[in-house]
Design a protein around this motif. Structure first.
Motif, PDB file in Angstrom:
ATOM      1  N   MET A   1      37.640  15.689  23.840  1.00 47.96           N
ATOM      2  CA  MET A   1      37.762  14.186  23.283  1.00 47.96           C
ATOM      3  C   MET A   1      36.460  14.379  22.334  1.00 47.96           C
ATOM      4  N   ALA A   2      36.747  13.323  20.888  1.00 49.48           N
ATOM      5  CA  ALA A   2      35.676  13.235  20.051  1.00 49.48           C
ATOM      6  C   ALA A   2      34.761  12.115  20.428  1.00 49.48           C
ATOM      7  N   TYR A   3      33.172  12.147  19.967  1.00 49.40           N
ATOM      8  CA  TYR A   3      32.462  11.290  20.309  1.00 49.40           C
ATOM      9  C   TYR A   3      32.954  10.021  19.440  1.00 49.40           C
ATOM     10  N   GLU A   4      32.594   8.869  19.966  1.00 48.23           N
ATOM     11  CA  GLU A   4      32.575   7.572  19.189  1.00 48.23           C
ATOM     12  C   GLU A   4      31.116   6.960  19.398  1.00 48.23           C
ATOM     13  N   ILE A   5      30.783   6.543  18.280  1.00 45.08           N
ATOM     14  CA  ILE A   5      29.333   5.733  17.946  1.00 45.08           C
ATOM     15  C   ILE A   5      29.584   4.431  17.640  1.00 45.08           C
ATOM     16  N   HIS A   6      28.916   3.514  18.192  1.00 51.30           N
ATOM     17  CA  HIS A   6      28.851   2.129  17.920  1.00 51.30           C
ATOM     18  C   HIS A   6      27.322   1.583  18.062  1.00 51.30           C
ATOM     19  N   THR A   7      27.152   0.462  17.619  1.00 52.22           N
ATOM     20  CA  THR A   7      26.071  -0.468  17.724  1.00 52.22           C
ATOM     21  C   THR A   7      26.293  -0.949  19.215  1.00 52.22           C
ATOM     22  N   LEU A   8      25.200  -1.258  19.803  1.00 51.35           N
ATOM     23  CA  LEU A   8      25.289  -1.949  21.048  1.00 51.35           C
ATOM     24  C   LEU A   8      25.680  -3.500  20.712  1.00 51.35           C
ATOM     25  N   ALA A   9      25.374  -3.826  19.689  1.00 52.07           N
ATOM     26  CA  ALA A   9      25.867  -5.333  19.066  1.00 52.07           C
ATOM     27  C   ALA A   9      27.574  -5.294  19.468  1.00 52.07           C
ATOM     28  N   GLU A  10      28.157  -4.045  19.036  1.00 50.56           N
ATOM     29  CA  GLU A  10      29.503  -3.986  19.023  1.00 50.56           C
ATOM     30  C   GLU A  10      30.128  -3.714  20.546  1.00 50.56           C
ATOM     31  N   ARG A  11      29.208  -2.898  21.191  1.00 52.15           N
ATOM     32  CA  ARG A  11      29.728  -2.491  22.535  1.00 52.15           C
ATOM     33  C   ARG A  11      28.466  -3.089  23.585  1.00 52.15           C
ATOM     34  N   PRO A  12      28.235  -4.222  23.752  1.00 54.73           N
ATOM     35  CA  PRO A  12      27.317  -4.742  24.683  1.00 54.73           C
ATOM     36  C   PRO A  12      27.584  -4.377  26.013  1.00 54.73           C
ATOM     37  N   GLU A  13      28.602  -4.176  26.509  1.00 52.71           N
ATOM     38  CA  GLU A  13      29.084  -3.648  28.019  1.00 52.71           C
ATOM     39  C   GLU A  13      28.339  -2.289  28.255  1.00 52.71           C
ATOM     40  N   LEU A  14      27.874  -1.660  27.282  1.00 53.62           N
ATOM     41  CA  LEU A  14      27.117  -0.280  27.354  1.00 53.62           C
ATOM     42  C   LEU A  14      25.875  -0.437  27.799  1.00 53.62           C
ATOM     43  N   LEU A  15      25.168  -1.786  27.759  1.00 54.48           N
ATOM     44  CA  LEU A  15      23.673  -1.763  28.008  1.00 54.48           C
ATOM     45  C   LEU A  15      23.161  -1.291  29.229  1.00 54.48           C
ATOM     46  N   GLY A  16      23.917  -1.334  30.301  1.00 55.52           N
ATOM     47  CA  GLY A  16      23.289  -0.792  31.458  1.00 55.52           C
ATOM     48  C   GLY A  16      23.109   0.722  31.480  1.00 55.52           C
ATOM     49  N   SER A 120      23.394  15.443  18.071  1.00 55.70           N
ATOM     50  CA  SER A 120      22.208  14.644  17.368  1.00 55.70           C
ATOM     51  C   SER A 120      22.399  14.536  15.993  1.00 55.70           C
ATOM     52  N   THR A 121      23.084  15.589  15.437  1.00 57.35           N
ATOM     53  CA  THR A 121      23.287  15.380  13.922  1.00 57.35           C
ATOM     54  C   THR A 121      24.306  14.168  13.816  1.00 57.35           C
ATOM     55  N   LEU A 122      25.258  13.992  14.659  1.00 55.23           N
ATOM     56  CA  LEU A 122      26.054  12.965  14.676  1.00 55.23           C
ATOM     57  C   LEU A 122      25.513  11.708  14.712  1.00 55.23           C
ATOM     58  N   MET A 123      24.522  11.413  15.608  1.00 59.09           N
ATOM     59  CA  MET A 123      23.841  10.301  15.770  1.00 59.09           C
ATOM     60  C   MET A 123      22.925   9.862  14.603  1.00 59.09           C
ATOM     61  N   LEU A 124      22.241  11.142  14.113  1.00 55.19           N
ATOM     62  CA  LEU A 124      21.549  10.839  12.816  1.00 55.19           C
ATOM     63  C   LEU A 124      22.090  10.251  11.546  1.00 55.19           C
ATOM     64  N   ARG A 125      23.278  11.060  11.539  1.00 57.85           N
ATOM     65  CA  ARG A 125      24.347  10.360  10.366  1.00 57.85           C
ATOM     66  C   ARG A 125      24.589   8.910  10.578  1.00 57.85           C
ATOM     67  N   ALA A 126      24.973   8.688  12.022  1.00 57.62           N
ATOM     68  CA  ALA A 126      25.418   7.029  12.258  1.00 57.62           C
ATOM     69  C   ALA A 126      24.132   6.129  11.897  1.00 57.62           C
ATOM     70  N   MET A 127      23.046   6.726  12.342  1.00 60.69           N
ATOM     71  CA  MET A 127      21.754   5.810  12.002  1.00 60.69           C
ATOM     72  C   MET A 127      21.707   5.533  10.550  1.00 60.69           C
ATOM     73  N   ALA A 128      21.852   6.483   9.811  1.00 59.75           N
ATOM     74  CA  ALA A 128      21.861   6.446   8.283  1.00 59.75           C
ATOM     75  C   ALA A 128      22.893   5.284   7.726  1.00 59.75           C
ATOM     76  N   ASP A 129      23.971   5.726   8.230  1.00 63.88           N
ATOM     77  CA  ASP A 129      25.270   4.802   7.846  1.00 63.88           C
ATOM     78  C   ASP A 129      25.080   3.263   8.301  1.00 63.88           C
ATOM     79  N   ASN A 130      24.364   3.032   9.519  1.00 63.31           N
ATOM     80  CA  ASN A 130      24.257   1.568   9.966  1.00 63.31           C
ATOM     81  C   ASN A 130      23.121   1.146   9.349  1.00 63.31           C
ATOM     82  N   ALA A 131      22.120   1.868   8.703  1.00 63.92           N
ATOM     83  CA  ALA A 131      20.857   1.432   7.925  1.00 63.92           C
ATOM     84  C   ALA A 131      21.460   1.034   6.610  1.00 63.92           C
TER      85      ALA A 131
END
Length: 247
Positions: A1-16, A120-131
């Motif tokens: 299954m593919a990874y999904e990346i969201h901001t915590l604002a979009e998925r607040p239930e993931l805080l824990g 880690s590459t996907l996370m870095l790209r997501a950080m750049a996209d969010n910025a």
């Protein structure tokens, strides 16, 4: 299954779940005064700058970024105290309501079971996209090179100059940044400072810390300065400034 990346604002239930991810840092890395003062407030203050990766609904990675105002007197150059200074500036800017112009990444944590899969590459790209979405034209990162701890006595500038035959850095994390278009913008020689008593350092490392001079500690990127005669030791961690142009 593919990874999904969201901001915590979009998925607040993931805080824990965000805080259950284990960064596997050496124990001493959890005791920096700047980190102690700010780190626990990251998700509450900058939840729309915190990225969470999930697989089958479970959090498997987190990435913290911070909005900062760099276009100010005294701030236009990347600071030598990189990681610590980014937290100080970001929280000061937030308290004062300043308009920010840059985003700094300060951490990526991957669940150990998911390392080596390109996350880690996907996370870095997501950080750049969010910025970019937030209106920033640059993502800056005080990078902790992942293999530098294997050569703690090598100065960081010499370590950075060690490149593979293809011209890219040998260090895996630096290499990832450069492959994604990041530019090595300089060294942050005092990116994170961790002082402690001799007893604290003995507890953190199980080493004696009983003589004046440098101490090599597993996981540290540089020797720890031990001032046994005065009862303390200090770790000053160097990082590498990477700048990603988002335009």
């Amino acid at each position: 299954m593919a990874y999904e990346i969201h901001t915590l604002a979009e998925r607040p239930e993931l805080l824990g779940e965000v805080w259950t991810l284990n960064p596997t840092w050496p124990e001493f890395m959890y005791h920096g005064p700047v980190a102690d003062a700010h780190y626990g407030q990251l998700v509450d203050t900058f939840h729309d700058y915190t990225l969470v990766a999930t697989e089958e609904g479970r959090a498997v990675a987190r990435g913290h970024t911070l909005p900062v105002a760099l276009d100010l007197p005294g701030r236009r150059n990347l600071p030598p105290d990189g990681w610590d200074r980014m937290l100080i500036w970001a929280f000061d800017d937030h308290r004062r309501g300043r308009r920010t112009d840059t985003v700094s990444a300060v951490e990526v944590v991957i669940d150990p079971a998911h390392r080596g899969r390109g996350l880690s590459t996907l996370m870095l790209r997501a950080m750049a996209d969010n910025a970019r979405t937030k209106g920033s034209s640059r993502l800056i990162v005080p990078v902790r090179p992942t293999a530098k701890h294997e050569r703690p006595e090598t100065p960081l500038d010499a370590y950075v100059r060690d490149v593979a035959p293809d011209g890219l850095p040998r260090d895996p994390w630096l290499r990832t940044h450069v492959q994604l278009g990041g530019e090595i913008a300089g060294i942050a020689p005092a990116s994170m400072t961790i002082p402690g008593s001799l007893e604290q350092w003995r507890t953190w490392t199980s080493l004696p810390f009983d003589k004046d001079g440098p101490v090599i500690v597993p996981g540290a990127l540089a020797p720890i300065h031990c001032a046994a005669s005065f009862g303390y030791a200090v770790y000053v961690e160097p990082n590498v400034w990477i700048s990603h142009n988002l335009t």
